[in-house]
Design a protein around this motif. Structure first.
Motif, PDB file in Angstrom:
ATOM      1  N   ALA A 125       1.116  -1.306   0.011  1.00  0.00           N
ATOM      2  CA  ALA A 125      -0.077  -0.067  -0.097  1.00  0.00           C
ATOM      3  C   ALA A 125       0.998   1.417  -0.093  1.00  0.00           C
ATOM      4  O   ALA A 125       0.526   2.269  -0.648  1.00  0.00           O
ATOM      5  CB  ALA A 125      -0.938  -0.103   1.182  1.00  0.00           C
ATOM      6  N   ASP A 126       1.884   1.274   0.636  1.00  0.00           N
ATOM      7  CA  ASP A 126       2.919   2.341   0.826  1.00  0.00           C
ATOM      8  C   ASP A 126       3.536   2.656  -0.616  1.00  0.00           C
ATOM      9  O   ASP A 126       3.927   3.865  -0.868  1.00  0.00           O
ATOM     10  CB  ASP A 126       3.986   2.218   1.901  1.00  0.00           C
ATOM     11  N   GLU A 127       4.035   1.518  -1.447  1.00  0.00           N
ATOM     12  CA  GLU A 127       4.347   1.799  -2.809  1.00  0.00           C
ATOM     13  C   GLU A 127       3.422   2.549  -3.685  1.00  0.00           C
ATOM     14  O   GLU A 127       3.687   3.011  -4.624  1.00  0.00           O
ATOM     15  CB  GLU A 127       5.075   0.448  -3.162  1.00  0.00           C
TER      16      GLU A 127
ATOM     17  N   LEU B  79       3.392   5.529  -6.385  1.00  0.00           N
ATOM     18  CA  LEU B  79       2.852   5.642  -7.554  1.00  0.00           C
ATOM     19  C   LEU B  79       2.118   7.007  -7.567  1.00  0.00           C
ATOM     20  O   LEU B  79       2.229   7.544  -8.612  1.00  0.00           O
ATOM     21  CB  LEU B  79       1.859   4.387  -7.770  1.00  0.00           C
ATOM     22  N   LYS B  80       1.500   7.497  -6.695  1.00  0.00           N
ATOM     23  CA  LYS B  80       0.558   8.726  -6.774  1.00  0.00           C
ATOM     24  C   LYS B  80       1.688   9.892  -7.113  1.00  0.00           C
ATOM     25  O   LYS B  80       1.050  10.852  -7.874  1.00  0.00           O
ATOM     26  CB  LYS B  80       0.188   9.206  -5.114  1.00  0.00           C
ATOM     27  N   ASP B  81       2.777   9.759  -6.887  1.00  0.00           N
ATOM     28  CA  ASP B  81       3.795  10.941  -7.380  1.00  0.00           C
ATOM     29  C   ASP B  81       4.258  11.065  -8.959  1.00  0.00           C
ATOM     30  O   ASP B  81       4.571  12.005  -9.206  1.00  0.00           O
ATOM     31  CB  ASP B  81       4.935  10.873  -6.385  1.00  0.00           C
ATOM     32  N   ALA B  82       3.642   9.890  -9.613  1.00  0.00           N
ATOM     33  CA  ALA B  82       3.664   9.957 -10.914  1.00  0.00           C
ATOM     34  C   ALA B  82       2.342  10.419 -11.501  1.00  0.00           C
ATOM     35  O   ALA B  82       2.286  10.335 -12.994  1.00  0.00           O
ATOM     36  CB  ALA B  82       4.197   8.599 -11.251  1.00  0.00           C
TER      37      ALA B  82
ATOM     38  N   GLY C 121      -2.736  12.748 -16.502  1.00  0.00           N
ATOM     39  CA  GLY C 121      -1.526  12.347 -16.994  1.00  0.00           C
ATOM     40  C   GLY C 121      -0.402  11.445 -16.128  1.00  0.00           C
ATOM     41  O   GLY C 121      -0.796  11.512 -14.928  1.00  0.00           O
ATOM     42  N   GLU C 122       0.403  10.697 -16.713  1.00  0.00           N
ATOM     43  CA  GLU C 122       1.372  10.169 -15.938  1.00  0.00           C
ATOM     44  C   GLU C 122       2.819  10.521 -16.395  1.00  0.00           C
ATOM     45  O   GLU C 122       2.953  10.629 -17.463  1.00  0.00           O
ATOM     46  CB  GLU C 122       1.237   8.592 -15.976  1.00  0.00           C
ATOM     47  N   LEU C 123       3.628  10.679 -15.340  1.00  0.00           N
ATOM     48  CA  LEU C 123       5.029  10.975 -15.608  1.00  0.00           C
ATOM     49  C   LEU C 123       5.693   9.623 -16.009  1.00  0.00           C
ATOM     50  O   LEU C 123       5.741   8.599 -15.411  1.00  0.00           O
ATOM     51  CB  LEU C 123       5.700  11.536 -14.457  1.00  0.00           C
ATOM     52  N   ILE C 124       6.494   9.777 -17.328  1.00  0.00           N
ATOM     53  CA  ILE C 124       7.008   8.501 -17.723  1.00  0.00           C
ATOM     54  C   ILE C 124       8.596   8.828 -18.024  1.00  0.00           C
ATOM     55  O   ILE C 124       9.419   7.763 -18.592  1.00  0.00           O
ATOM     56  CB  ILE C 124       6.387   8.025 -19.052  1.00  0.00           C
ATOM     57  N   SER C 125       9.306   9.791 -17.413  1.00  0.00           N
ATOM     58  CA  SER C 125      10.423   9.804 -17.336  1.00  0.00           C
ATOM     59  C   SER C 125      11.036  10.855 -16.312  1.00  0.00           C
ATOM     60  O   SER C 125      10.139  11.358 -15.594  1.00  0.00           O
ATOM     61  CB  SER C 125      11.085  10.442 -18.648  1.00  0.00           C
TER      62      SER C 125
ATOM     63  N   PRO D 140      10.258  14.364 -11.289  1.00  0.00           N
ATOM     64  CA  PRO D 140       9.384  14.061 -10.125  1.00  0.00           C
ATOM     65  C   PRO D 140       9.825  13.121  -9.424  1.00  0.00           C
ATOM     66  O   PRO D 140      11.200  12.664  -9.474  1.00  0.00           O
ATOM     67  CB  PRO D 140       8.319  13.268 -11.120  1.00  0.00           C
ATOM     68  N   ARG D 141       9.217  13.010  -8.114  1.00  0.00           N
ATOM     69  CA  ARG D 141       9.588  11.946  -7.300  1.00  0.00           C
ATOM     70  C   ARG D 141       9.521  10.614  -7.518  1.00  0.00           C
ATOM     71  O   ARG D 141      10.226   9.515  -7.039  1.00  0.00           O
ATOM     72  CB  ARG D 141       8.861  12.057  -5.852  1.00  0.00           C
ATOM     73  N   HIS D 142       8.654  10.348  -8.480  1.00  0.00           N
ATOM     74  CA  HIS D 142       8.621   9.014  -9.264  1.00  0.00           C
ATOM     75  C   HIS D 142       8.152   9.134 -10.615  1.00  0.00           C
ATOM     76  O   HIS D 142       7.256   9.924 -10.819  1.00  0.00           O
ATOM     77  CB  HIS D 142       7.383   8.060  -8.204  1.00  0.00           C
ATOM     78  N   HIS D 143       8.572   8.255 -11.649  1.00  0.00           N
ATOM     79  CA  HIS D 143       8.076   8.096 -12.877  1.00  0.00           C
ATOM     80  C   HIS D 143       7.711   6.586 -13.138  1.00  0.00           C
ATOM     81  O   HIS D 143       8.234   5.773 -12.801  1.00  0.00           O
ATOM     82  CB  HIS D 143       8.941   8.601 -13.936  1.00  0.00           C
TER      83      HIS D 143
END
Length: 716
Positions: free
Chosen positions: A48-50, A59-62, A73-77, A249-252
């Motif tokens: 859940a934390d991931e 995942l929320k950060d992407a 939209g989603e961050l992919i890089s 971003p923090r995550h992509h």
């Protein structure tokens, strides 16, 4: 027992059970309590934390809201590259297009960051955190409190919470009501204002199938576009500047080339706009016979007129492409929704739920006192809907119909300033109007707008009785003998707002008498005055309706207190989970869960606006040049279906596998389940997605934009 079973499963209660685990738009911040166990049983390998974490990347950060929730939209890089739908970027692609650079027709690909195109006004919002603030909001509320007082208390407390959450930060925040006012959550966002267009396929890929294939399966549409979010050198949001840098971003999302099989786990994260799963039988009847009918009747005329103009030249097609697409989408949606609600007998099923609820509420004096009036309040709000019906038609035919009224109404501030002889305000308002001229007239054709105005005025006249009509309709009736074409022709001849040169000349030296004699402006004043009057009348019944709905849902949650309820969509981040799969829409028909490029070629109609196939795509197909993007079966998959629960606003949402990798982009729902915003249909409801491998193949093999592929994280 049979009756309870029907209510629980067949009547579309908003309750999660393992039988329909794919139903529900869940808050990611709550999945650790409500959903994670079920998701992991279905194939999720993440914790859940991931998925959602405040302190660590997740995942929320992407996942981002485009324009505060119109799309996802989603961050992919790691360089701020955003993937979304082609139709989510359609306005920007159209705005940058011209006869010399027709990006709608030919596509657009930035081979360097310097070539990326800025889009003033476009935003990207990241969710920072979510907090349950229900206890704070309801602390001062009582059951006896009048609606207006209750509402004022909620607004006051919400403002205090929002202010505290954003103090000394650049964040923005909103407290939003969930579960019909029974829960309240704070959503904190970081919003970026420099968003640049990076890539888009030609319309023959990004909008392949056009209106014909819209909401249909099987699909072969490469519905995607690419943007990049930029920030200031300090990493914080900033307005457009050449000094800005790509946001990190923090995550992509890593991108999987491994594909999927039937029954594989799939989840969708995004910003679904609006559902009404708790709507009563009375409300559904109103939606079908008032809201949808007004939309269908008005837009059928409007779309026909626009389509004729678009066929007259390349310039006309570019001008009206985005307008036509926006109007057409929910025209067809309304037709499909009415058909689905009727076929699934949703009103009858809702009535059964309401009867079950009434029986439960009246079985106890305590429950009767608390919930006994819920359905009565809802029903009373729908007893006389003449005001609402007139409002629906007014909005569709004259506010969203012809452009001249809304545009000219923008001069009301100038009009008031002239009446007050406030020269400072006159100058300010005139200068503001001047800044809007380029955007408006670039994509405006007065002759077409006049045809739309005449046709839609007649639609309004045929469906709304005289007491609910704007004042200038009396002039049409008596002076013009009901001839709307004649009135509109005169109106367009006698208005500044359809002619840029005349309007610019007026704004350089505005006179009150000019606006007093301007037929379009004066008609617009009548329209918006009527809209205000109707809105005030509708608010008289709104208190009872909202109170009844709040009590009904509160009672349902108490009635089924051992079940998990999910809130309706309201443009906040949600997660839905399910599986890849096929479906049987009707007797004798079995749809596969994926399509391939072969089907794209089979649909070709050379030269057709919807089904033309680019020559280069055919060459690549004939050579079977699919590279690393081919499926294990040797074909290039184009689209696939899952049973994820989505709606408008989810457009562009990532479809993610059990490892947290991107496998597709959601872009549509299916025709057989158009009732889904009101009643989820577990056997038929499908989420239609473009395969990420088709996306990458188009970028790489078709467009040659390998610079974009190089910055992605590819999982083979």
């Amino acid at each position: 027992m049979k009756k309870i079973f029907i209510v629980f499963v067949g009547l579309c209660l908003l309750i999660q059970s393992r039988a329909i685990a794919d139903e529900g738009m869940w808050l990611p911040s709550l999945i650790h309590k409500l959903n994670i166990g079920e998701m992991q049983k279905m194939g999720l390998e993440l914790s859940a934390d991931e998925i959602y974490s405040i302190n660590n990347s997740s995942l929320k950060d992407a996942i981002v809201a485009l324009d505060r929730g119109s799309c996802t939209g989603e961050l992919i890089s790691s360089e701020g590259l955003i993937l979304t739908n082609h139709h989510c970027g359609f306005d920007e692609i159209q705005t940058h297009s011209s006869v010399d650079h027709d990006y709608l027709q030919d596509g657009f690909w930035a081979k360097t960051k310097e070539e990326e195109l800025p889009n003033p006004g476009k935003t990207v919002s990241f969710l920072v955190r979510v907090e349950n603030v229900t206890d704070q909001i309801v602390a001062d509320l009582t059951d006896e409190m009048p609606f207006a007082e209750r509402n004022a208390s909620i607004q006051r407390k919400s403002f205090e919470i929002q202010k505290e959450a954003t103090e000394d930060t650049h964040y923005d925040a909103r407290v939003q009501s969930l579960l019909e006012g029974n829960r309240y959550y704070l959503f904190v966002y970081e919003t970026f204002r420099d968003v640049r267009l990076v890539g888009a396929p030609p319309k023959s890929i990004g909008k392949f199938g056009g209106d014909t294939d819209n909401w249909m399966w099987p699909r072969h549409t490469g519905d995607f576009s690419l943007f990049r979010v930029y920030c200031g050198p300090d990493g914080k949001p900033a307005s457009y500047s050449e000094d800005n840098i790509p946001f990190q971003p923090r995550h992509h999302l890593p991108i999987s080339l491994k594909g999927y099989d039937k029954d594989d786990f799939a989840m969708v994260m995004g910003y679904p706009g609006s559902t009404n799963r708790y709507k009563s039988s009375f409300g559904i009847d109103y939606t079908m016979n008032e809201t949808n009918e007004a939309r269908i009747n008005a837009r059928a005329k409007k779309l026909e007129i626009m389509k004729r103009y678009m066929g007259s030249s390349q310039k006309a097609r570019i001008q009206y492409a985005s307008k036509h697409a926006r109007s057409s989408n929910y025209y067809k949606y309304s037709i499909g929704q009415n058909k689905g609600l009727s076929a699934l007998q949703v009103i009858e099923k809702k009535k059964n739920i309401e009867q079950e609820f009434a029986t439960w509420a009246n079985a106890s004096e305590e429950r009767k006192a608390k919930y006994g009036k819920a359905l009565e309040l809802i029903e009373s709000a729908y007893e006389n809907t003449q005001d609402e019906s007139a409002y629906e038609y007014l909005v569709e035919t004259m506010v969203r119909g012809p452009e001249i009224f809304y545009f000219s109404y923008g001069a009301k501030g100038l009009y008031e300033a002239l009446k007050q002889d406030n020269q400072e305000r006159v100058k300010t308002n005139a200068e503001q109007l001047k800044t809007e001229l380029d955007d408006f007239f670039k994509d405006y054709n007065a002759n077409t707008d006049a045809k739309v105005a005449a046709a839609l005025m007649e639609v309004f006249n045929n469906n709304v009785t005289p007491p609910y009509q704007p004042r200038f309709f009396n002039e049409i009736k008596y002076k013009y003998k009901g001839d709307f074409d004649a009135y509109v022709q005169k109106m367009f001849d006698k208005t500044l707002f359809a002619h840029r040169a005349e309007l610019e000349e007026f704004l350089n030296n505005p006179k009150l008498k000019t606006l007093e004699k301007d037929r379009a402006f004066q008609s617009a004043l009548d329209i918006f005055d009527l809209m205000s009057v109707l809105g005030s009348k509708m608010r008289e019944t709104k208190a009872d309706l909202l109170t009844g709905r709040r009590l009904f849902v509160a009672g349902m949650m108490e009635m089924y207190n051992d079940k998990k309820f999910y809130p309706d969509a309201n443009s906040t981040m949600r997660l839905t989970y399910g599986t890849v799969g096929d479906y049987i829409p009707r007797d004798g028909v079995h749809y596969s869960y994926f399509t391939t490029l072969k089907g794209y070629i089979e649909k070709e109609i050379p030269g057709d606006d919807e089904f033309d196939v680019p020559g280069k795509l055919k060459e690549l197909y004939e050579a079977k040049d699919y590279g690393q993007y081919a499926d294990a079966d040797g074909t290039l998959h184009t689209c696939f279906t899952t049973n994820n629960d989505i709606t408008g606003g989810n457009s562009g949402s990532p479809v993610i596998n059990g490892n947290g990798e991107l496998i597709g982009v959601a872009f549509d729902g299916n025709w057989e389940a158009m009732s889904g915003d009101i009643a989820f249909e577990p056997e038929l409801q499908k989420c239609i997605n473009v395969d990420i491998r088709f996306v990458l193949w188009t970028i790489d093999k078709f467009a040659g934009a390998t610079n974009l592929i190089d910055e992605m994280t590819i999982v083979k």
